[in-house]
Design a protein around this motif. Structure first.
Motif, PDB file in Angstrom:
ATOM      1  N   ARG A   1       2.761   7.013  -6.080  1.00  0.00           N
ATOM      2  CA  ARG A   1       2.212   7.566  -7.315  1.00  0.00           C
ATOM      3  C   ARG A   1       1.138   8.613  -7.045  1.00  0.00           C
ATOM      4  O   ARG A   1       0.729   9.324  -7.962  1.00  0.00           O
ATOM      5  CB  ARG A   1       1.619   6.434  -8.168  1.00  0.00           C
ATOM      6  CG  ARG A   1       2.609   5.331  -8.484  1.00  0.00           C
ATOM      7  CD  ARG A   1       1.926   4.206  -9.255  1.00  0.00           C
ATOM      8  NE  ARG A   1       2.833   3.100  -9.519  1.00  0.00           N
ATOM      9  CZ  ARG A   1       2.490   1.962 -10.135  1.00  0.00           C
ATOM     10  NH1 ARG A   1       1.228   1.817 -10.546  1.00  0.00           N
ATOM     11  NH2 ARG A   1       3.371   1.012 -10.318  1.00  0.00           N
ATOM     12  N   THR A   2       0.646   8.693  -5.820  1.00  0.00           N
ATOM     13  CA  THR A   2      -0.429   9.638  -5.483  1.00  0.00           C
ATOM     14  C   THR A   2      -0.002  10.594  -4.381  1.00  0.00           C
ATOM     15  O   THR A   2      -0.799  10.926  -3.500  1.00  0.00           O
ATOM     16  CB  THR A   2      -1.684   8.861  -5.055  1.00  0.00           C
ATOM     17  OG1 THR A   2      -1.347   7.990  -3.956  1.00  0.00           O
ATOM     18  CG2 THR A   2      -2.243   8.030  -6.199  1.00  0.00           C
TER      19      THR A   2
ATOM     20  N   THR B   1       0.826  -1.210   0.000  1.00  0.00           N
ATOM     21  CA  THR B   1       0.000   0.000   0.000  1.00  0.00           C
ATOM     22  C   THR B   1       0.858   1.257   0.000  1.00  0.00           C
ATOM     23  O   THR B   1       0.597   2.227  -0.731  1.00  0.00           O
ATOM     24  CB  THR B   1      -0.942  -0.011   1.209  1.00  0.00           C
ATOM     25  OG1 THR B   1      -1.787  -1.164   1.153  1.00  0.00           O
ATOM     26  CG2 THR B   1      -1.810   1.239   1.231  1.00  0.00           C
ATOM     27  N   ILE B   2       1.914   1.255   0.821  1.00  0.00           N
ATOM     28  CA  ILE B   2       2.807   2.421   0.874  1.00  0.00           C
ATOM     29  C   ILE B   2       3.552   2.581  -0.443  1.00  0.00           C
ATOM     30  O   ILE B   2       3.728   3.698  -0.959  1.00  0.00           O
ATOM     31  CB  ILE B   2       3.779   2.285   2.054  1.00  0.00           C
ATOM     32  CG1 ILE B   2       3.001   2.350   3.373  1.00  0.00           C
ATOM     33  CG2 ILE B   2       4.839   3.369   2.014  1.00  0.00           C
ATOM     34  CD1 ILE B   2       3.854   2.092   4.596  1.00  0.00           C
ATOM     35  N   ALA B   3       4.012   1.481  -1.021  1.00  0.00           N
ATOM     36  CA  ALA B   3       4.712   1.566  -2.301  1.00  0.00           C
ATOM     37  C   ALA B   3       3.797   2.110  -3.396  1.00  0.00           C
ATOM     38  O   ALA B   3       4.225   2.899  -4.252  1.00  0.00           O
ATOM     39  CB  ALA B   3       5.255   0.190  -2.687  1.00  0.00           C
ATOM     40  N   ARG B   4       2.540   1.737  -3.374  1.00  0.00           N
ATOM     41  CA  ARG B   4       1.619   2.244  -4.386  1.00  0.00           C
ATOM     42  C   ARG B   4       1.290   3.719  -4.149  1.00  0.00           C
ATOM     43  O   ARG B   4       1.001   4.452  -5.103  1.00  0.00           O
ATOM     44  CB  ARG B   4       0.347   1.410  -4.373  1.00  0.00           C
ATOM     45  CG  ARG B   4      -0.735   1.898  -5.322  1.00  0.00           C
ATOM     46  CD  ARG B   4      -1.964   1.026  -5.279  1.00  0.00           C
ATOM     47  NE  ARG B   4      -1.721  -0.281  -5.879  1.00  0.00           N
ATOM     48  CZ  ARG B   4      -2.649  -1.235  -5.999  1.00  0.00           C
ATOM     49  NH1 ARG B   4      -3.856  -1.015  -5.535  1.00  0.00           N
ATOM     50  NH2 ARG B   4      -2.354  -2.389  -6.562  1.00  0.00           N
TER      51      ARG B   4
ATOM     52  N   TRP C   1       2.047  10.130  -1.843  1.00  0.00           N
ATOM     53  CA  TRP C   1       2.094   9.446  -0.561  1.00  0.00           C
ATOM     54  C   TRP C   1       0.745   9.431   0.166  1.00  0.00           C
ATOM     55  O   TRP C   1       0.683   9.281   1.387  1.00  0.00           O
ATOM     56  CB  TRP C   1       3.165  10.049   0.349  1.00  0.00           C
ATOM     57  CG  TRP C   1       4.537   9.952  -0.232  1.00  0.00           C
ATOM     58  CD1 TRP C   1       5.237  10.945  -0.837  1.00  0.00           C
ATOM     59  CD2 TRP C   1       5.342   8.779  -0.305  1.00  0.00           C
ATOM     60  NE1 TRP C   1       6.453  10.500  -1.278  1.00  0.00           N
ATOM     61  CE2 TRP C   1       6.560   9.146  -0.954  1.00  0.00           C
ATOM     62  CE3 TRP C   1       5.215   7.473   0.108  1.00  0.00           C
ATOM     63  CZ2 TRP C   1       7.586   8.252  -1.198  1.00  0.00           C
ATOM     64  CZ3 TRP C   1       6.238   6.564  -0.120  1.00  0.00           C
ATOM     65  CH2 TRP C   1       7.399   6.956  -0.773  1.00  0.00           C
ATOM     66  N   GLU C   2      -0.306   9.550  -0.607  1.00  0.00           N
ATOM     67  CA  GLU C   2      -1.649   9.393  -0.058  1.00  0.00           C
ATOM     68  C   GLU C   2      -2.162   8.004  -0.447  1.00  0.00           C
ATOM     69  O   GLU C   2      -2.270   7.697  -1.636  1.00  0.00           O
ATOM     70  CB  GLU C   2      -2.587  10.475  -0.601  1.00  0.00           C
ATOM     71  CG  GLU C   2      -2.304  11.870  -0.096  1.00  0.00           C
ATOM     72  CD  GLU C   2      -2.636  12.011   1.381  1.00  0.00           C
ATOM     73  OE1 GLU C   2      -3.420  11.186   1.901  1.00  0.00           O
ATOM     74  OE2 GLU C   2      -2.101  12.948   2.006  1.00  0.00           O
ATOM     75  N   PRO C   3      -2.480   7.151   0.546  1.00  0.00           N
ATOM     76  CA  PRO C   3      -2.939   5.790   0.209  1.00  0.00           C
ATOM     77  C   PRO C   3      -4.362   5.788  -0.347  1.00  0.00           C
ATOM     78  O   PRO C   3      -5.337   5.511   0.369  1.00  0.00           O
ATOM     79  CB  PRO C   3      -2.855   5.048   1.542  1.00  0.00           C
ATOM     80  CG  PRO C   3      -3.018   6.110   2.576  1.00  0.00           C
ATOM     81  CD  PRO C   3      -2.392   7.361   2.001  1.00  0.00           C
ATOM     82  N   VAL C   4      -4.466   6.128  -1.617  1.00  0.00           N
ATOM     83  CA  VAL C   4      -5.781   6.188  -2.246  1.00  0.00           C
ATOM     84  C   VAL C   4      -6.388   4.793  -2.383  1.00  0.00           C
ATOM     85  O   VAL C   4      -7.581   4.590  -2.137  1.00  0.00           O
ATOM     86  CB  VAL C   4      -5.678   6.876  -3.620  1.00  0.00           C
ATOM     87  CG1 VAL C   4      -7.044   6.887  -4.319  1.00  0.00           C
ATOM     88  CG2 VAL C   4      -5.146   8.286  -3.461  1.00  0.00           C
ATOM     89  N   ARG C   5      -5.563   3.835  -2.753  1.00  0.00           N
ATOM     90  CA  ARG C   5      -6.041   2.464  -2.921  1.00  0.00           C
ATOM     91  C   ARG C   5      -5.268   1.544  -1.981  1.00  0.00           C
ATOM     92  O   ARG C   5      -4.046   1.636  -1.872  1.00  0.00           O
ATOM     93  CB  ARG C   5      -5.864   2.001  -4.369  1.00  0.00           C
ATOM     94  CG  ARG C   5      -6.695   2.798  -5.378  1.00  0.00           C
ATOM     95  CD  ARG C   5      -6.460   2.280  -6.778  1.00  0.00           C
ATOM     96  NE  ARG C   5      -6.834   0.864  -6.887  1.00  0.00           N
ATOM     97  CZ  ARG C   5      -6.640   0.130  -7.971  1.00  0.00           C
ATOM     98  NH1 ARG C   5      -6.041   0.664  -9.036  1.00  0.00           N
ATOM     99  NH2 ARG C   5      -7.009  -1.130  -8.012  1.00  0.00           N
ATOM    100  N   LEU C   6      -5.996   0.670  -1.310  1.00  0.00           N
ATOM    101  CA  LEU C   6      -5.392  -0.262  -0.363  1.00  0.00           C
ATOM    102  C   LEU C   6      -5.095  -1.591  -1.059  1.00  0.00           C
ATOM    103  O   LEU C   6      -5.928  -2.127  -1.790  1.00  0.00           O
ATOM    104  CB  LEU C   6      -6.314  -0.500   0.828  1.00  0.00           C
ATOM    105  CG  LEU C   6      -6.667   0.722   1.682  1.00  0.00           C
ATOM    106  CD1 LEU C   6      -7.628   0.313   2.799  1.00  0.00           C
ATOM    107  CD2 LEU C   6      -5.415   1.362   2.266  1.00  0.00           C
ATOM    108  N   SER C   7      -3.904  -2.104  -0.805  1.00  0.00           N
ATOM    109  CA  SER C   7      -3.551  -3.449  -1.275  1.00  0.00           C
ATOM    110  C   SER C   7      -3.879  -4.451  -0.175  1.00  0.00           C
ATOM    111  O   SER C   7      -3.648  -4.185   1.007  1.00  0.00           O
ATOM    112  CB  SER C   7      -2.060  -3.524  -1.625  1.00  0.00           C
ATOM    113  OG  SER C   7      -1.746  -2.640  -2.675  1.00  0.00           O
TER     114      SER C   7
END
Length: 417
Positions: free
Chosen positions: A212-213, A206-209, A215-221
């Motif tokens: 791209r935004t 989630t942090i790695a994704r 550092w806002e966790p828009v989508r959770l893995s």
């Protein structure tokens, strides 16, 4: 045929399932239906959906019937399904709710000549393709119906006791067991993998994704545990009392050993590991090597000592978190208290314990033998395994197909007295 835009009577019905089910009824009635005819009726339903029963009749008659003498039989089957059925076609095509409403209306004021069910083999309407279950006088008394489709040679011996099979029959059973062993008991490991719809949030992904935004966790893995195969250990009694079943159980052990994830042992007065011998590519060579290695076969029984030797050996560690399968009639020359103590150790070490007793299929059987009664409280399942069908059911109990890994078998059995 129906005009463009007309309402079809078989809306939301699988055309292929409809054609196969109707063809099955005709074949049972004596009308030969070829695969070419099935394709023709399916294409006809797709090209020009019939708007009423008359159009459906001519479409099926032209595509499915090729001999004049089959026309009366076809008319009888078609009328019994579509013209004498209580449930109208439109209700079934719209869905269960509409079908139930139509059934209520039909039940209130049935038309003259209507029947209680769509006549024809199996009852119901022809797009229900599940084979009917035969009850009453139609089924052979005492002969259970097969749950799966089996080759004709296997179906002939699936309910024959192992003690009544010859060498060719036992070899056939062994070959089928090797082919049918497709599932394996699984367990959850400590590792996780990222999957869609997992229950656990994968923080690292989630942090790695989120890079791209901004550092806002828009989508959770999300992730779930990785499944690992459970080890299976099979212990087979080859003493004199188990002689009629020993060869059949060797074939069961070979099917497990060939998987590469099981350990197999035979015992009479001592314990013998047979995994390397039974893993041989040739079934004939494997049986010969196993027979040569078990030097004490068809002798006395020392079940407790053999189980103790297994627990004390380096292979005893494979029982941890695994499945222990014991195949024996329970006759033992040693003290039942010793076996009870060792079974308790095995049950604490293994995830589950399954006991196969070929004598359990006898009418009025009760596990009253001292050793069998002592071991029973520590078993998760106690099953007969005297036929191929019973062995397949026992393997289903061991594997628990269709359920997620990490689930336990039924609660441990208890005895009174």
């Amino acid at each position: 045929m129906s005009e463009p835009g007309a309402t079809a009577i078989l809306r939301a019905v699988d055309r292929g399932a409809f054609a196969v089910a109707l063809a099955r009824r005709l074949r049972v009635a004596g009308v030969p239906v070829t695969f070419t005819a099935l394709g023709a009726v399916t294409e006809g339903l797709a090209a020009s959906p019939p708007g009423d029963v008359t159009e459906l009749y001519w479409l099926c008659r032209v595509t499915l019937v090729h001999q004049p003498h089959d026309l009366p039989t076809f008319d009888r089957v078609f009328d019994s399904v579509f013209r004498q059925a209580v449930l109208p076609l439109e209700g079934q095509a719209r869905g269960p709710a509409a079908a139930a409403e139509a059934e209520d209306r039909a039940g209130a004021s049935p038309e003259p000549g209507a029947t209680d069910q769509a006549a024809g083999p199996g009852g119901g309407l022809p797009w229900h393709t599940r084979p009917p279950v035969v009850h009453g006088d139609d089924a052979a008394e005492g002969q259970p119906l097969p749950d799966v489709l089996l080759p004709s040679a296997v179906a002939a011996v699936v309910d024959v006791a192992f003690e009544d099979l010859d060498e060719d029959g036992l070899a056939l059973v062994g070959a089928w067991l090797e082919q049918s062993l497709r599932h394996w008991p699984m367990r959850t490991s400590r590792r996780h993998k990222v999957v869609h719809g997992g229950r656990r949030i994968a923080l690292r992904e989630t942090i790695a994704r989120s890079r791209r935004t901004g550092w806002e966790p828009v989508r959770l893995s999300r992730s779930r545990p990785v499944l690992r195969p459970r080890p299976v250990t099979m212990l087979v009694d080859v003493s004199e009392s188990m002689q009629p079943y020993a060869t059949a159980y060797l074939h069961v052990m070979r099917a497990l050993a060939r998987s590469g994830r099981a350990e197999t042992f035979a015992f009479s007065t001592s314990l013998t590991r047979l995994t390397p011998a039974l893993s041989h590519r040739s079934a004939e060579v494997a049986m010969r090597l196993a027979s040569e290695q078990v030097t004490d076969r068809y002798g006395g029984t020392q079940l407790a000592s053999s189980l103790g030797a297994l627990l004390a050996s380096r292979h005893g560690s494979t029982l941890r978190g695994g499945v222990l399968v014991v195949a024996s009639d329970g006759w033992d020359s040693e003290e039942p208290r010793l076996l009870a103590r060792l079974m308790r150790r095995a049950s604490l070490r293994a995830h589950s314990v399954v006991w196969l007793n070929p004598r359990a299929a006898a009418p009025g059987f009760e596990p009253l033998v001292g050793s069998m009664a002592a071991a029973l409280p520590y078993c998760d399942a106690f099953l007969p395994a005297h036929t191929l069908r019973a062995v397949l059911d026992a393997l289903d109990t061991v594997v628990i197909p269709g359920t997620p890994g990490g689930q336990a078998l039924p609660a441990r059995l208890t005895t009174t007295g």
